[in-house]
Write a protein that holds these residues in place. Structure first.
Motif, PDB file in Angstrom:
ATOM      1  N   GLY B 242      36.576  20.199  31.730  1.00  0.00           N
ATOM      2  CA  GLY B 242      37.208  19.059  32.395  1.00  0.00           C
ATOM      3  C   GLY B 242      36.287  17.862  32.377  1.00  0.00           C
ATOM      4  N   GLY B 243      36.400  17.076  33.456  1.00  0.00           N
ATOM      5  CA  GLY B 243      35.531  15.900  33.541  1.00  0.00           C
ATOM      6  C   GLY B 243      36.077  14.699  32.795  1.00  0.00           C
ATOM      7  N   PHE B 244      37.388  14.450  32.889  1.00  0.00           N
ATOM      8  CA  PHE B 244      37.970  13.298  32.211  1.00  0.00           C
ATOM      9  C   PHE B 244      38.059  12.080  33.127  1.00  0.00           C
ATOM     10  N   THR B 337      41.891  22.218  27.278  1.00  0.00           N
ATOM     11  CA  THR B 337      41.204  21.322  28.214  1.00  0.00           C
ATOM     12  C   THR B 337      41.387  21.869  29.626  1.00  0.00           C
ATOM     13  N   GLU B 338      40.469  21.520  30.514  1.00  0.00           N
ATOM     14  CA  GLU B 338      40.530  21.990  31.905  1.00  0.00           C
ATOM     15  C   GLU B 338      40.398  20.827  32.876  1.00  0.00           C
ATOM     16  N   PRO B 339      41.305  19.877  32.828  1.00  0.00           N
ATOM     17  CA  PRO B 339      41.147  18.748  33.744  1.00  0.00           C
ATOM     18  C   PRO B 339      41.444  19.157  35.182  1.00  0.00           C
ATOM     19  N   GLY B 340      40.608  18.749  36.100  1.00  0.00           N
ATOM     20  CA  GLY B 340      40.861  19.012  37.512  1.00  0.00           C
ATOM     21  C   GLY B 340      41.213  17.704  38.173  1.00  0.00           C
ATOM     22  N   ARG B 341      40.180  16.913  38.392  1.00  0.00           N
ATOM     23  CA  ARG B 341      40.343  15.605  39.022  1.00  0.00           C
ATOM     24  C   ARG B 341      41.421  14.768  38.311  1.00  0.00           C
ATOM     25  N   GLY B 456      42.170  15.182  44.319  1.00  0.00           N
ATOM     26  CA  GLY B 456      41.146  15.792  43.474  1.00  0.00           C
ATOM     27  C   GLY B 456      39.806  15.850  44.179  1.00  0.00           C
ATOM     28  N   TYR B 457      39.426  16.985  44.708  1.00  0.00           N
ATOM     29  CA  TYR B 457      38.134  17.271  45.342  1.00  0.00           C
ATOM     30  C   TYR B 457      37.907  16.590  46.699  1.00  0.00           C
ATOM     31  N   CYS B 458      38.608  15.503  46.996  1.00  0.00           N
ATOM     32  CA  CYS B 458      38.283  14.730  48.197  1.00  0.00           C
ATOM     33  C   CYS B 458      39.165  15.112  49.368  1.00  0.00           C
TER      34      CYS B 458
HETATM   35  C1  LIG Z   1      34.576  25.098  34.073  1.00  0.00           C
HETATM   36  C2  LIG Z   1      35.171  23.879  34.675  1.00  0.00           C
HETATM   37  N1  LIG Z   1      36.314  23.405  34.161  1.00  0.00           N
HETATM   38  C3  LIG Z   1      36.898  22.309  34.674  1.00  0.00           C
HETATM   39  C4  LIG Z   1      36.351  21.625  35.749  1.00  0.00           C
HETATM   40  C5  LIG Z   1      37.091  20.447  36.273  1.00  0.00           C
HETATM   41  O1  LIG Z   1      36.460  19.257  36.035  1.00  0.00           O
HETATM   42  P1  LIG Z   1      37.152  17.907  36.489  1.00  0.00           P
HETATM   43  O2  LIG Z   1      37.733  18.110  37.810  1.00  0.00           O
HETATM   44  O3  LIG Z   1      36.050  16.917  36.497  1.00  0.00           O
HETATM   45  O4  LIG Z   1      38.177  17.583  35.454  1.00  0.00           O
HETATM   46  C6  LIG Z   1      35.148  22.065  36.323  1.00  0.00           C
HETATM   47  C7  LIG Z   1      34.533  21.366  37.459  1.00  0.00           C
HETATM   48  O5  LIG Z   1      33.511  21.606  37.974  1.00  0.00           O
HETATM   49  C8  LIG Z   1      34.532  23.245  35.773  1.00  0.00           C
HETATM   50  O6  LIG Z   1      33.375  23.714  36.273  1.00  0.00           O
END
Ligand SMILES: Cc1ncc(COP(=O)(O)O)c(C=O)c1O
Lengths: 444, 502
Positions: B242-244, B337-341, B456-458
């Motif tokens: 993730g981390g987009f 992809t693994e977007p979270g935020r 997202g996280y907050c």
């Molecule tokens: C393995 C993995 N995938 C995805 C994410 C999600 O990242 P983001 O929320 O920045 O998209 C994280 C966040 O720590 C992670 O550790």
């Protein structure tokens, strides 16, 4: 002009008058101080030499390394100077966004360490950012690093106080200019020159130029970043203005095309900022009776050649090439849609009986990994080049074109058909469909 | 107040904007369920997935988008996700159970993060793909599969420590993944356990905003996959984590101005902008600025799906300079992809009630006490600077002032104010944010301050039950025509929005 060492060629750069027809100022003579003509290519040659000179031979004896936080020109000069003394340079930076400069530094034998990007998930308690770690290693007791420390080293400013500034006065027949305009990077050149000029004439007006905050101009800082520079003192400048990347490139083009000065973006920013500033002053002078004549000097820090990719990214229009014959861009959607195509099963049968030449348009790396047995690899960019010159194979040889999903191959099948090839087909769905149908792929 | 108010208006897309305009609903909700209250908007998640999908689409890439569950605990969001074609990335046993229970089938789940034996067992038992961090984890999994006669497990190798050619990129040490320099023994182990594990690909997750670092890692993965193929393995996927990122603010200009003034406040050339002169990592050393600003780049023109697109357009220098997307496609690799935020952008907000508004003797910023703790609104924890939106108790009094920062201007007598926001814990440190916040008008007790875009996280990432104070409850909200509907988060199913009728 005969020298014993290239370092003697540092400094004494020309002061060239800009044609008033170009800048349009009626009462101000505008001069460019051509620091791009220093032997390593920039204004930083002076500072690098002045900072490193006293320590180079000592460092060479200790077997140390020169280190600096530099995004380009200082590193370039230091890399050469270090090399001349049997040393290497390590440049630590988070701002090296110009690929050509990076490559040039590697070619000069420098070691580059880039700082990582910012964390997505901040840890507000983190104390060991990479820059802090870097400073810690420098200050370890047995460290043999020669850290030139351009943002804090007074010898940076001094190089311009004793060199650049007095040269300007000399070339203006012993007078300081009324205006001095310079970009702020380490603040060394602007501060040193300003101090020298004001010793001659305290009335000199000094304008500092910074990059607009949301923009990036190589070598120039934004106003926030300027505050991180030890040599920067806002009181040095009568005004601090910002210049955008577009304006810097505009100024650069004027210097390049109309003045024959092959300046880079910072020179362009200085020219643009100077003319913008002086236009107001020029108008005020015009209102006076009789109009007084004034002079102004700006610094051209370095050359254009290293910034081609920077400019291309922002102004692709400047690099437009004339259109060429037989280009896939000339095709209509209908032509592409009706391009001759063949599905996987039929293609397998055709390969077995009709012996078409199978052309794989993917990159050599992808081709080497897995491909259709017996195919040849001509990467699409190269294929396009070939077609500008005409059909690259005989009309008598059937051709099967393959790409990842059958999109590029359809374009080329349409183009080859238009060029008169009677039996060319595109593999429908491409190599991906081929794989998904369970048809064999080999690596040989 | 010391010059112009320095607003940082949140970016509000149409759904959140509309929800914030539903003043009465928001007050009804907080009256019934208390403050703080989290509201999630599941339909937005589906829209965000579509945006990511369209990046895949234009580049002809296949592969899965896995929502990183850790970013929010909501069941509603997860169940809404189950009704799309996307998957979920789970990082604990509980998250895996949650995902399975929400209707995500194992082929749409991937297990990442540090794993305990139970987590590993349930993943293997249900045939969920496992992203392995270390060789030890691989050995552990192989042993489990053999011992319990589980199905052959699909695995990805999570790697780290990618080297760029030419220059060395310094990086924060990552605790996660196996360094590529230790690839050889890892691949040997994969080969040794070929009867119980099936290598489907490689993965990385880099905690950085830098595109070039990620491009370097992706390029490195392509080389590793080639190495796998040359050994006769048949991997077909790269998972780039993730981390987009998210763009939190409406105006870049406000952000630029704010950060400049913050710098000047640290240097002492303007009045302070924080409680107690806090510098967010910056300090003044003899007139020179030192330290690094520990803030999330709240205005980010390139974030989310656009960030992914730029990454995919990045040329791979060591592989002939073709864009990474073209290389993935030509090599027939799936992109995961693994977007979270980023997938939770605009998916929710946190409502807090104003309990008290107090003036200080010195005429400084007003002290505003909220019915919430700092960890209920973790914007500060993540370094995100964004103004809350005032949702007045009495909408007639000030207009439905939901245009953050500027208010609707309906009430002529209202003046901008500077405030410090405090939480309800009896701790000096319980400041919702240490910065001085500017509001378009003075809030009154009973008004709500809505923190936008907290999903997202907050929202619940840091929430605790300290001092027996409840952490925020959560509701899901959706629109039927022009009307906003809601239910408790764990009552929400994708069938709910059609009025409960199937
Ligand atoms: C393995 C993995 N995938 C995805 C994410 C999600 O990242 P983001 O929320 O920045 O998209 C994280 C966040 O720590 C992670 O550790």
């Amino acid at each position: 002009m005969r020298y014993d060492s290239i370092t003697e060629a540092i400094g004494n750069t020309p002061l060239v008058r800009i044609d008033p027809a170009v800048h349009g100022l009626r009462h101000i003579d505008l001069y460019a101080k051509l620091e791009l003509l220093n032997p390593f290519g920039s204004v930083k040659d002076r500072a690098a030499w002045n900072m490193a000179r006293p320590h180079l031979s000592g460092a060479a004896e200790e077997g140390g390394q020169v280190v600096e936080l530099s995004s380009g020109n200082t590193a370039k000069a230091l890399a050469v100077l270090a090399g001349m003394h049997g040393l290497t340079l390590k440049s630590v930076t988070n701002r090296m966004r110009i690929p050509e400069i990076k490559d040039l530094l590697l070619l000069l034998g420098a070691e580059i360490e880039e700082l990582p990007g910012q964390s997505e998930c901040l840890d507000p308690t983190a104390t060991d950012d990479p820059l802090t770690l870097f400073h810690r290693t420098l200050s370890e007791p047995d460290s043999t690093y020669l850290h030139t420390d351009q943002y804090f080293n007074p010898r940076n400013t001094e190089a311009h106080f004793t060199g650049t500034g007095p040269e300007i006065v000399k070339d203006l027949d012993g007078r300081a200019p009324d205006w001095f305009i310079a970009c702020v990077g380490t603040a060394g050149s602007s501060t040193g020159v300003a101090r020298a000029l004001r010793e001659h004439d305290p009335a000199v007006r000094v304008a500092g130029l910074v990059a607009a905050k949301s923009d990036f101009i190589p070598g120039i800082r934004t106003i926030d970043e300027a505050h991180e520079v030890g040599l920067f003192d806002p009181a040095t400048y009568d005004t601090i203005e910002s210049v955008s990347a577009d304006e810097a490139i505009e100024g650069m083009l004027t210097l390049n095309r109309r003045c024959g000065i092959l300046a880079g973006p910072t020179g362009g920013a200085a020219y643009f900022g100077a003319v913008r500033q002086l236009r107001v002053a020029d108008q005020e002078l015009a209102d006076e009776e009789p109009a007084e004549r004034q002079s102004a000097v700006f610094i051209v820090c370095d050359r254009v050649e290293s910034y081609l990719s920077y400019v291309r990214q922002r102004r692709p229009d400047l690099f437009g090439r004339p259109r060429r014959k037989n280009s896939p861009a000339d095709l209509s959607d209908a032509e592409i849609r009706t391009a001759p195509a063949i599905g996987v099963a039929d293609a397998q049968a055709w390969i077995a009986t009709g012996e078409p030449l199978v052309v794989d348009l993917r990159s050599p790396y992808a081709y080497a990994a897995l491909h259709i047995d017996g195919s040849v690899n001509i990467v699409d960019e190269l294929f396009e080049e070939l077609l500008h010159g005409g059909l690259p194979f005989s009309r008598n040889r059937p051709v099967l074109l393959a790409c990842p999903v059958g999109e590029k191959s359809a374009r080329y099948a349409a183009l080859l058909t238009r060029m008169g090839h009677p039996d060319v087909r595109s593999l429908t769905g491409g190599v991906i469909a081929w794989r998904d149908a369970g048809a064999p792929l080999v690596r040989d | 107040m010391g010059g112009q108010p320095l607003y940082l208006e949140p970016r509000l897309e149409s759904r959140l904007r509309s929800l914030l305009h539903s003043t009465q609903l928001l007050h009804t909700l907080t009256d019934a369920l208390g403050s703080p209250l989290n509201v999630v908007v599941p339909d937005q998640l589906a829209d965000n997935i579509r945006q990511f999908r369209s990046v895949y689409g234009t580049r002809h890439l296949s592969g899965q988008i896995y929502f990183a569950h850790k970013a929010n605990r909501s069941s509603a969001l997860l169940r809404r996700l189950a009704a799309t074609d996307a998957g979920v990335d789970v990082a604990s046993l509980e998250e895996l159970q949650h995902a399975l229970g929400a209707g995500l089938t194992p082929d749409r789940i991937t297990a990442t993060g540090p794993k305990n034996p139970e987590f590993l067992w349930l993943a293997a038992r249900t045939s969920v793909a496992v992203s392995l961090d270390t060789r030890g984890e691989l050995e552990q999994l192989a042993t489990l599969v053999r011992k319990h006669a589980l199905p052959r497990s699909r695995v990805l190798l999570r790697l780290s420590g990618f080297e760029a050619s030419g220059v060395r990129v310094l990086s924060r040490r990552s605790r996660f993944g196996t360094p590529v320099s230790e690839l050889e023994p890892l691949l040997e182990a994969v080969e040794r356990h070929a009867d119980v594990v099936d290598l489907v690909g490689v993965a990385y997750h880099l905690d950085t905003t830098s595109l070039t670092e990620k491009a370097t890692a992706l390029e490195g993965c392509l080389r590793v996959l080639e190495e796998c193929r040359s050994r006769g393995l048949r991997p077909r996927a790269v998972d780039i984590g993730g981390g987009f990122g998210v763009n939190y603010l409406a105006h870049g200009g406000q952000w630029d101005r704010y950060t400049t003034e913050l710098t000047e406040a640290v240097l002492g050339t303007r009045p302070p902008l924080t409680y107690g002169g806090h510098g967010y990592g910056l300090r003044n050393e003899a007139g020179t600025l030192r330290g690094t600003l520990g803030l999330y780049p709240a205005h980010r023109p390139v974030a989310g799906a656009r960030y992914l697109d730029e990454l995919l357009a990045h040329p791979a220098a060591s592989l002939g300079g073709r864009p990474l997307a073209a290389l993935l496609l030509e090599h027939l690799y799936d992109l995961h992809t693994e977007p979270g935020r980023a997938l939770l952008d605009q998916c929710g907000l946190t409502l807090t009630k104003v309990l008290e508004v107090r003036e200080t003797e010195a005429g400084g910023p007003l002290l505003v006490r909220l019915a919430a703790k700092a960890d209920d609104v973790a914007l500060e924890e993540h370094g995100v600077f964004m103004d809350p939106v005032v949702v007045p108790r009495d909408p007639a009094g000030a207009g439905a002032g939901t245009r953050a920062g500027v208010g609707a201007g309906a009430d002529a007598g209202t003046e901008p104010v500077a405030v410090h926001l405090f939480g309800s814990l009896c701790l000096e440190s319980d400041l919702i944010t240490r910065r001085t916040v500017f509001l378009p008008r003075r809030p009154e007790p009973g008004d709500l301050l809505a923190f936008a875009n907290t999903a997202g996280y907050c929202m619940d990432f840091h929430a605790t039950r300290a001092q027996h104070q409840p952490s925020a409850r959560k509701v899901a909200a959706w629109q039927e025509g022009d009307t906003w509907r809601w239910c408790l988060d764990d009552q929400y199913w994708p069938t709910t929005p059609v009025g409960g009728a199937l």
